[in-house]
Write an enzyme that holds these catalytic residues in place. Structure first.
Site, PDB file in Angstrom:
ATOM      1  N   HIS A  91       0.769  -1.210   0.177  1.00 23.89           N
ATOM      2  CA  HIS A  91      -0.003   0.006  -0.041  1.00 23.89           C
ATOM      3  C   HIS A  91       0.981   1.288  -0.026  1.00 23.89           C
ATOM      4  CE1 HIS A  91      -2.983   3.051   1.251  1.00 23.89           C
ATOM      5  NE2 HIS A  91      -3.949   2.238   0.890  1.00 23.89           N
ATOM      6  N   GLU A 164      -4.012   2.219  -7.568  1.00 20.12           N
ATOM      7  CA  GLU A 164      -4.330   3.248  -6.507  1.00 20.12           C
ATOM      8  C   GLU A 164      -3.481   4.596  -7.013  1.00 20.12           C
ATOM      9  OE1 GLU A 164      -6.703   1.808  -2.803  1.00 20.12           O
ATOM     10  OE2 GLU A 164      -4.558   1.897  -2.282  1.00 20.12           O
ATOM     11  N   GLY A 170      -7.697   9.350  -0.452  1.00 20.16           N
ATOM     12  CA  GLY A 170      -8.038  10.381   0.353  1.00 20.16           C
ATOM     13  C   GLY A 170      -8.218  11.777   0.212  1.00 20.16           C
TER      14      GLY A 170
HETATM   15  P1  PGA Z   1      -9.657   6.014   0.179  1.00 18.54           P
HETATM   16  O1  PGA Z   1      -8.461   5.088   0.628  1.00 18.54           O
HETATM   17  O2  PGA Z   1     -10.750   5.217  -0.066  1.00 18.54           O
HETATM   18  O3  PGA Z   1      -9.901   6.610   1.782  1.00 18.54           O
HETATM   19  O4  PGA Z   1      -9.241   7.180  -0.655  1.00 18.54           O
HETATM   20  C1  PGA Z   1      -8.280   4.015  -0.433  1.00 18.54           C
HETATM   21  C2  PGA Z   1      -7.122   3.121   0.029  1.00 18.54           C
HETATM   22  O5  PGA Z   1      -6.099   3.767   0.466  1.00 18.54           O
HETATM   23  O6  PGA Z   1      -6.953   1.922   0.014  1.00 18.54           O
END
Ligand code: PGA
Length: 248
Positions: A91, A164, A170
Site C-alpha cells: 500500500h 491506486e 483520501g
Molecule cells: P480512500 O483510501 O478510499 O480513503 O481514498 C483508499 C486506500 O487507501 O486504499
C-alpha cells in the site's frame, strides 16, 4: 466483483468489533466478493465474527519470512491460522511512511504465493508528480515488474492488483472512467507478460482512491473487477450502499 474494505489504523479493537457486527447484519448474502481488512490486533476478533458469513477477511500487511528473529513482524502462516484469506501488500502509505521498497513487496508477494489460499492484493499507483510528468505507465510497469517478474502463479493461486493513484487516496479526486479503463487494460497486458493467458482467469484488477457510493457510479463502466475502499468502508451502511451499487 471484489469490494475490499481497508480499515487502515482508523479503529480501536472495540470499534472494529462493532463495525464487523454491523457488516455481519448487512451482508447476510452477497453476490460480490466482500473482503474486510482490519488492523492486525482486530484481525482474530473480526475473523471469528464473520466466519459463517459471506464476508472474507484480509490483513493489511505481511512479513516475508516464515518464522525467526524478526521483531514485530507477522508471518503469512499466522494470518492463515487466524482465518485471513487475503493480504494487502505494498500500500502506498506503507511505501511512504515505512520505507517499503519494491524488493520487499516482491518477497511479501512470494510469501503469500507460497501460503495456501492466501491471495495478495498488490497496490500500485503513481504519485501526483509522476502523473504531471506523464510517467504513469512507466511507474506502474516498473512497480509490477519489480514485484512480479520471475514469480509464477501456482495451481489455484490468484492475484489481485489494486490500481491506486496516490493523488486520489483520501483526496476526493478520482480519475476519469476512461483513464481507469485504459490503465486497467495496460495492467492486464503486463500481467499476461508475467503469467501468460492464465492471468485472465487468475488475476483481478481493482481501482482504489476516494471511492464512495457516488464516485463509484461512473466507474462501473471502466472494466475493473472491483474496488478497494478506505474511508467509505468505516460506516457499515455507507459501505453496504456502495456495494449494492456495484452489484446491481
Ligand atoms: P480512500 O483510501 O478510499 O480513503 O481514498 C483508499 C486506500 O487507501 O486504499
Amino acid at each position: 466483483m471484489f469490494i475490499v474494505a481497508n480499515w487502515k489504523m482508523n479503529l480501536s479493537i472495540k470499534d472494529s468489533i462493532a463495525l464487523a457486527k454491523e457488516y455481519g447484519k448487512l451482508f447476510k448474502k452477497s453476490s460480490a466478493n466482500i473482503v474486510v481488512c482490519p488492523s492486525f490486533t482486530s484481525l482474530p476478533f473480526v475473523c471469528k465474527m464473520l466466519e459463517s458469513l459471506p464476508v472474507a477477511v484480509g490483513a493489511q500487511d505481511v512479513f516475508w519470512e516464515k518464522a525467526g528473529a524478526f521483531t514485530g513482524e507477522i508471518s503469512a502462516e499466522d494470518l492463515k491460522e487466524l482465518g485471513a484469506e487475503y493480504v494487502i501488500i505494498g500500500h502506498s502509505e506503507r511505501r511512504e511512511y515505512l520505507g517499503e521498497e519494491d524488493w520487499m513487496i516482491r518477497r511479501k508477494i512470494e510469501a503469500a504465493f507460497t501460503t495456501r489460499n492466501l491471495t495478495p492484493i498488490l497496490c500500485i499507483g503513481e504519485s501526483a508528480e509522476d502523473h504531471e510528468r506523464d510517467e504513469r505507465e512507466e511507474v506502474l510497469s516498473r512497480q509490477l515488474s519489480e514485484a512480479l517478474d520471475g514469480l509464477s502463479l501456482g495451481i489455484g493461486q490468484s492475484l489481485i492488483i489494486a490500481y491506486e493513484p496516490i493523488w486520489a487516496i483520501g483526496t476526493g479526486l478520482v480519475p476519469e472512467p476512461e483513464e481507469i479503463a485504459y490503465v486497467t487494460d495496460v495492467i492486464r497486458v503486463l500481467l499476461r507478460r508475467y503469467f501468460g493467458d492464465r492471468s485472465d482467469r487468475a488475476c483481478a484488477v481493482l481501482y482504489g482512491g476516494s471511492i464512495d457510493e457516488s464516485t463509484v457510479v461512473p466507474l462501473m463502466e471502466s472494466g475493473v473487477d472491483g474496488f478497494l475502499v478506505g474511508s467509505a468502508s468505516l460506516k457499515a451502511r455507507e459501505f453496504y450502499r456502495l456495494a449494492e451499487r456495484v452489484i446491481n
